[in-house]
Design a protein around this motif. Structure first.
Motif, mmCIF file in Angstrom:
data_model
loop_
_atom_site.group_PDB
_atom_site.id
_atom_site.type_symbol
_atom_site.label_atom_id
_atom_site.label_comp_id
_atom_site.label_asym_id
_atom_site.label_seq_id
_atom_site.Cartn_x
_atom_site.Cartn_y
_atom_site.Cartn_z
ATOM 1 N N UNK A 173 74.800 -53.577 11.778
ATOM 2 C CA UNK A 173 75.987 -54.301 12.317
ATOM 3 C C UNK A 173 76.025 -55.535 12.095
ATOM 4 N N UNK A 174 77.008 -56.159 11.367
ATOM 5 C CA UNK A 174 76.921 -57.729 11.268
ATOM 6 C C UNK A 174 77.959 -58.367 12.332
ATOM 7 N N UNK A 175 78.670 -57.700 12.852
ATOM 8 C CA UNK A 175 79.462 -58.167 14.124
ATOM 9 C C UNK A 175 79.607 -57.378 15.362
ATOM 10 N N UNK A 176 79.697 -58.327 16.245
ATOM 11 C CA UNK A 176 79.660 -57.776 17.779
ATOM 12 C C UNK A 176 80.957 -56.687 17.965
ATOM 13 N N UNK A 177 80.724 -55.462 18.512
ATOM 14 C CA UNK A 177 82.099 -54.846 18.746
ATOM 15 C C UNK A 177 82.038 -54.965 20.386
ATOM 16 N N UNK A 178 83.509 -54.488 20.562
ATOM 17 C CA UNK A 178 84.000 -54.709 21.818
ATOM 18 C C UNK A 178 83.196 -54.127 23.143
ATOM 19 N N UNK A 179 82.570 -52.924 22.521
ATOM 20 C CA UNK A 179 81.990 -52.064 23.411
ATOM 21 C C UNK A 179 80.622 -52.713 23.771
ATOM 22 N N UNK A 180 79.952 -53.530 22.839
ATOM 23 C CA UNK A 180 78.963 -54.331 23.121
ATOM 24 C C UNK A 180 79.024 -55.579 24.219
ATOM 25 N N UNK A 181 79.933 -56.028 23.944
ATOM 26 C CA UNK A 181 80.552 -57.183 24.877
ATOM 27 C C UNK A 181 80.569 -56.819 26.388
ATOM 28 N N UNK A 216 81.006 -49.584 32.498
ATOM 29 C CA UNK A 216 80.028 -48.576 31.860
ATOM 30 C C UNK A 216 81.008 -47.320 31.238
ATOM 31 N N UNK A 217 82.134 -47.087 32.074
ATOM 32 C CA UNK A 217 83.027 -45.980 31.589
ATOM 33 C C UNK A 217 83.899 -46.692 30.556
ATOM 34 N N UNK A 218 84.262 -47.851 30.584
ATOM 35 C CA UNK A 218 84.932 -48.384 29.407
ATOM 36 C C UNK A 218 83.964 -48.545 28.038
ATOM 37 N N UNK A 219 82.895 -48.726 28.245
ATOM 38 C CA UNK A 219 81.845 -48.702 27.087
ATOM 39 C C UNK A 219 81.659 -47.239 26.693
ATOM 40 N N UNK A 220 81.685 -46.398 27.545
ATOM 41 C CA UNK A 220 81.592 -44.979 26.859
ATOM 42 C C UNK A 220 83.065 -44.454 26.383
ATOM 43 N N UNK A 221 84.088 -44.714 26.772
ATOM 44 C CA UNK A 221 85.283 -44.766 26.185
ATOM 45 C C UNK A 221 85.593 -45.285 24.753
ATOM 46 N N UNK A 222 85.122 -46.521 24.684
ATOM 47 C CA UNK A 222 85.236 -47.183 23.465
ATOM 48 C C UNK A 222 84.248 -46.441 22.477
ATOM 49 N N UNK A 223 83.209 -46.151 22.852
ATOM 50 C CA UNK A 223 81.874 -45.399 21.932
ATOM 51 C C UNK A 223 82.570 -44.071 21.457
ATOM 52 N N UNK A 224 82.797 -42.976 22.495
ATOM 53 C CA UNK A 224 83.182 -41.896 22.321
ATOM 54 C C UNK A 224 84.493 -41.566 21.823
#
Length: 119
Positions: free
Chosen positions: A2-10, A41-49
């Motif tokens: 990936x060339x850009x940072x995604x919201x889940x990464x932040x 951590x829940x927000x990250x899983x929500x963004x990814x899943x």
């Protein structure tokens, strides 16, 4: 790659910082840091899943003419009315896909999750 940072990464980076900071804190501040890290951590899983998208997509075969954002409500209405039952072709598979995606967000360590994901 990936060339850009995604919201889940932040969000994941912020959660990692809070977990690290928690060890330097005590009492109420440590507790709040832990709660905040868990919420992130829940927000990250929500963004990814993306369970809403998974659920809408799974119901798409049963409700192809219903707009994506209205499929869950439409499916619930059909189930409540008795128009759809466990014998409705594809219904249980669609419901399982939605539940699996939500479970991956809400309780990723649930023992049955791996079985549901076919692992």
């Amino acid at each position: 790659m990936r060339s850009r940072i995604e919201a889940a990464d932040l969000v994941e980076a912020a959660a990692a910082f809070l977990k690290e900071a928690e060890g330097e804190l005590s009492g109420r501040m440590a507790f709040h840091a832990k709660v905040a890290a868990n919420a992130l951590a829940i927000a990250v899983r929500e963004l990814r899943e993306q369970p809403d998208d998974v659920e809408a997509e799974a119901l798409g075969a049963l409700l192809p003419d219903v707009p994506r954002g209205e499929r869950v409500a439409a499916a619930c209405a059909r189930i409540r009315s008795g128009a759809w039952t466990v014998e409705t072709p594809g219904l249980l598979d669609a419901l399982e896909a939605g539940v699996t995606a939500r479970l991956a967000v809400d309780n990723p360590r649930f023992p049955t999750l791996q079985r549901l994901r076919g692992a």
